[in-house]
Design a protein around this motif. Sequence first.
Motif, PDB file in Angstrom:
ATOM      1  N   GLY A  53       1.026  -1.363   0.246  1.00 54.65           N
ATOM      2  CA  GLY A  53       0.003   0.059   0.222  1.00 54.65           C
ATOM      3  C   GLY A  53       0.731   1.080  -0.274  1.00 54.65           C
ATOM      4  O   GLY A  53       0.397   2.538   0.235  1.00 54.65           O
ATOM      5  N   ALA A  54       1.745   1.250   0.258  1.00 53.83           N
ATOM      6  CA  ALA A  54       3.374   2.146   0.114  1.00 53.83           C
ATOM      7  C   ALA A  54       2.414   2.691  -1.551  1.00 53.83           C
ATOM      8  O   ALA A  54       2.046   2.920  -2.429  1.00 53.83           O
ATOM      9  CB  ALA A  54       4.411   1.963  -0.421  1.00 53.83           C
ATOM     10  N   ASP A  55       2.808   4.142  -0.708  1.00 51.95           N
ATOM     11  CA  ASP A  55       1.875   5.634  -2.361  1.00 51.95           C
ATOM     12  C   ASP A  55       3.022   6.111  -2.928  1.00 51.95           C
ATOM     13  O   ASP A  55       2.931   6.957  -3.392  1.00 51.95           O
ATOM     14  CB  ASP A  55       1.245   6.964  -1.529  1.00 51.95           C
ATOM     15  N   GLY A  56       4.878   6.291  -2.114  1.00 50.14           N
ATOM     16  CA  GLY A  56       5.905   6.256  -3.162  1.00 50.14           C
ATOM     17  C   GLY A  56       6.775   5.267  -1.782  1.00 50.14           C
ATOM     18  O   GLY A  56       7.126   4.542  -1.307  1.00 50.14           O
ATOM     19  N   PHE A  57       8.120   5.147  -3.255  1.00 53.90           N
ATOM     20  CA  PHE A  57       9.219   4.889  -2.708  1.00 53.90           C
ATOM     21  C   PHE A  57      10.913   5.359  -3.337  1.00 53.90           C
ATOM     22  O   PHE A  57      10.769   5.253  -4.671  1.00 53.90           O
ATOM     23  CB  PHE A  57       8.811   3.246  -3.473  1.00 53.90           C
ATOM     24  N   LEU A  58      11.083   5.795  -2.576  1.00 49.02           N
ATOM     25  CA  LEU A  58      12.489   6.723  -3.509  1.00 49.02           C
ATOM     26  C   LEU A  58      13.469   5.933  -1.930  1.00 49.02           C
ATOM     27  O   LEU A  58      13.917   5.422  -1.435  1.00 49.02           O
ATOM     28  CB  LEU A  58      12.378   7.918  -2.412  1.00 49.02           C
ATOM     29  N   LEU A  59      14.729   6.261  -3.162  1.00 47.59           N
ATOM     30  CA  LEU A  59      15.939   6.208  -2.315  1.00 47.59           C
ATOM     31  C   LEU A  59      16.062   6.655  -1.546  1.00 47.59           C
ATOM     32  O   LEU A  59      16.456   8.080  -1.685  1.00 47.59           O
ATOM     33  CB  LEU A  59      16.849   5.102  -3.398  1.00 47.59           C
ATOM     34  N   LYS A  60      17.421   6.000  -0.230  1.00 50.76           N
ATOM     35  CA  LYS A  60      17.862   7.589   1.061  1.00 50.76           C
ATOM     36  C   LYS A  60      18.590   8.460   0.037  1.00 50.76           C
ATOM     37  O   LYS A  60      19.090   9.195   0.736  1.00 50.76           O
ATOM     38  CB  LYS A  60      17.966   6.791   2.424  1.00 50.76           C
ATOM     39  N   ASP A  61      19.760   8.126  -0.946  1.00 49.06           N
ATOM     40  CA  ASP A  61      20.125   9.396  -1.623  1.00 49.06           C
ATOM     41  C   ASP A  61      20.006   9.748  -2.803  1.00 49.06           C
ATOM     42  O   ASP A  61      19.817  10.266  -3.603  1.00 49.06           O
ATOM     43  CB  ASP A  61      21.178   8.209  -1.890  1.00 49.06           C
ATOM     44  N   THR A  62      18.215  10.249  -2.593  1.00 50.99           N
ATOM     45  CA  THR A  62      17.050  10.499  -3.278  1.00 50.99           C
ATOM     46  C   THR A  62      17.848  12.479  -2.521  1.00 50.99           C
ATOM     47  O   THR A  62      17.805  12.590  -1.446  1.00 50.99           O
ATOM     48  CB  THR A  62      15.823  10.783  -3.781  1.00 50.99           C
ATOM     49  N   PRO A  63      17.834  13.231  -3.688  1.00 48.68           N
ATOM     50  CA  PRO A  63      18.246  14.620  -3.041  1.00 48.68           C
ATOM     51  C   PRO A  63      16.515  14.783  -2.546  1.00 48.68           C
ATOM     52  O   PRO A  63      15.900  14.787  -2.372  1.00 48.68           O
ATOM     53  CB  PRO A  63      18.010  15.641  -4.884  1.00 48.68           C
TER      54      PRO A  63
ATOM     55  N   VAL B 221      -7.079   5.499 -16.362  1.00 43.18           N
ATOM     56  CA  VAL B 221      -5.875   5.623 -18.116  1.00 43.18           C
ATOM     57  C   VAL B 221      -5.053   6.736 -17.302  1.00 43.18           C
ATOM     58  O   VAL B 221      -3.760   6.836 -17.475  1.00 43.18           O
ATOM     59  CB  VAL B 221      -6.343   6.011 -19.360  1.00 43.18           C
ATOM     60  N   CYS B 222      -5.699   8.006 -16.747  1.00 48.55           N
ATOM     61  CA  CYS B 222      -5.351   8.666 -16.593  1.00 48.55           C
ATOM     62  C   CYS B 222      -4.075   8.888 -16.066  1.00 48.55           C
ATOM     63  O   CYS B 222      -3.033   9.042 -15.492  1.00 48.55           O
ATOM     64  CB  CYS B 222      -5.931  10.607 -16.346  1.00 48.55           C
ATOM     65  N   VAL B 223      -4.265   8.426 -14.476  1.00 43.84           N
ATOM     66  CA  VAL B 223      -3.796   7.057 -13.374  1.00 43.84           C
ATOM     67  C   VAL B 223      -2.601   6.954 -13.911  1.00 43.84           C
ATOM     68  O   VAL B 223      -1.904   6.397 -13.406  1.00 43.84           O
ATOM     69  CB  VAL B 223      -4.446   7.469 -12.322  1.00 43.84           C
ATOM     70  N   GLY B 224      -3.038   5.635 -14.262  1.00 47.87           N
ATOM     71  CA  GLY B 224      -2.560   4.997 -15.663  1.00 47.87           C
ATOM     72  C   GLY B 224      -0.771   5.987 -16.242  1.00 47.87           C
ATOM     73  O   GLY B 224       0.330   5.108 -16.093  1.00 47.87           O
TER      74      GLY B 224
ATOM     75  N   ASN C   3      -3.786   1.880  -3.576  1.00 46.03           N
ATOM     76  CA  ASN C   3      -3.123   3.633  -4.050  1.00 46.03           C
ATOM     77  C   ASN C   3      -3.071   3.526  -5.222  1.00 46.03           C
ATOM     78  O   ASN C   3      -3.765   2.436  -6.312  1.00 46.03           O
ATOM     79  CB  ASN C   3      -1.644   3.554  -3.413  1.00 46.03           C
ATOM     80  N   ARG C   4      -2.902   4.891  -5.847  1.00 44.67           N
ATOM     81  CA  ARG C   4      -3.200   5.090  -7.133  1.00 44.67           C
ATOM     82  C   ARG C   4      -1.466   4.394  -8.027  1.00 44.67           C
ATOM     83  O   ARG C   4      -1.534   3.090  -9.510  1.00 44.67           O
ATOM     84  CB  ARG C   4      -2.912   6.469  -7.409  1.00 44.67           C
ATOM     85  N   VAL C   5      -0.929   3.616  -7.297  1.00 43.88           N
ATOM     86  CA  VAL C   5      -0.095   2.694  -8.776  1.00 43.88           C
ATOM     87  C   VAL C   5      -0.914   1.657  -8.825  1.00 43.88           C
ATOM     88  O   VAL C   5      -0.264   1.063  -9.560  1.00 43.88           O
ATOM     89  CB  VAL C   5       1.875   2.706  -7.463  1.00 43.88           C
TER      90      VAL C   5
ATOM     91  N   GLY D  64      -2.049  13.570  -2.610  1.00 43.71           N
ATOM     92  CA  GLY D  64      -3.570  12.217  -3.203  1.00 43.71           C
ATOM     93  C   GLY D  64      -2.503  11.686  -4.012  1.00 43.71           C
ATOM     94  O   GLY D  64      -3.429  10.720  -5.011  1.00 43.71           O
ATOM     95  N   ASP D  65      -1.123  12.092  -4.714  1.00 41.19           N
ATOM     96  CA  ASP D  65      -0.803  11.607  -6.068  1.00 41.19           C
ATOM     97  C   ASP D  65       0.341  10.409  -5.577  1.00 41.19           C
ATOM     98  O   ASP D  65       0.750  10.485  -4.155  1.00 41.19           O
ATOM     99  CB  ASP D  65      -0.382  12.258  -6.772  1.00 41.19           C
ATOM    100  N   ALA D  66       0.945   9.904  -6.372  1.00 39.51           N
ATOM    101  CA  ALA D  66       1.775   8.547  -5.881  1.00 39.51           C
ATOM    102  C   ALA D  66       3.064   9.645  -6.360  1.00 39.51           C
ATOM    103  O   ALA D  66       3.457  10.075  -7.236  1.00 39.51           O
ATOM    104  CB  ALA D  66       1.343   7.314  -6.607  1.00 39.51           C
ATOM    105  N   MET D  67       4.212   8.701  -6.172  1.00 44.10           N
ATOM    106  CA  MET D  67       5.663   9.563  -6.418  1.00 44.10           C
ATOM    107  C   MET D  67       6.412   7.716  -6.012  1.00 44.10           C
ATOM    108  O   MET D  67       6.928   7.653  -5.535  1.00 44.10           O
ATOM    109  CB  MET D  67       5.544  10.301  -5.673  1.00 44.10           C
ATOM    110  N   LEU D  68       7.515   7.654  -7.393  1.00 44.05           N
ATOM    111  CA  LEU D  68       7.720   6.220  -7.481  1.00 44.05           C
ATOM    112  C   LEU D  68       9.440   7.420  -7.798  1.00 44.05           C
ATOM    113  O   LEU D  68       8.924   7.393  -8.734  1.00 44.05           O
ATOM    114  CB  LEU D  68       7.416   5.506  -8.163  1.00 44.05           C
TER     115      LEU D  68
END
Length: 219
Positions: free
Chosen positions: A100-110, A168-171, A205-207, A124-128
């Motif tokens: 159910g995670a809404d985002g997935f980032l690495l710790k070295d992300t700026p 489709v827009c979410v996709g 989630n949106r993902v 309310g949006d997703a972030m990968l």
Amino acid sequence: MDRVIRVLLVDDDPLVRSALTLMLGGQSDIEVVGEAPDGEAGLAQVALHRPDVVLMDIRMPVMDGLEATRILHSRPSPPAVVVLTTFDADDHVLRAVAAGADGFLLKDTPPGDIVGAIRTVAAGDAMLSPSATRSLVSRLRSTSTSDRTSTAADRLAVLTERELEVAVCVGRGLSNSEIASELYLSIPTVKSHVSRLLTKLDATNRVQVAMVVHDAGLV
């Protein structure tokens, strides 16, 4: 004044929590309301502070971040969860999305991108991260196309025509405001459609919605 985004930090490394607190402390629209060293303590802190967004590590003692995320999303009105980890593995990405995670980032992300991710999921949006997106694409290519397409099409069959357009827009990775502009809808209407999509597709989630749309070959 705009709403302040309440953030909870869940990581077993106190140095990481301190660095994130310092980084987020300079943002006028973000407030760190608490922190926890493991998933179990994180669940208690969520109940206490009611954050809008949780930055969640994966590998932690007592309870890992994936299990904590799964439990959070089994509860009513859960916060958005951004999994923040040092490990960029396909299995971690897929399990985080499934939990159910809404985002997935690495710790070295700026730092700026981490701040942006918090604002994105709070809206309310997703972030990968790009690497996480590549992992999902790899997963889609590695499974049976015909079976995947058929299953996804069956799931999408319950949607109305307008809901399918929104799906489709979410996709395509569009935000609520971008969907509103493209389909000539108000943002509250888009949010209502997205909520119904999550219910009808049994997605958290949106993902997950985007993955169904990709599986069906619509984007």
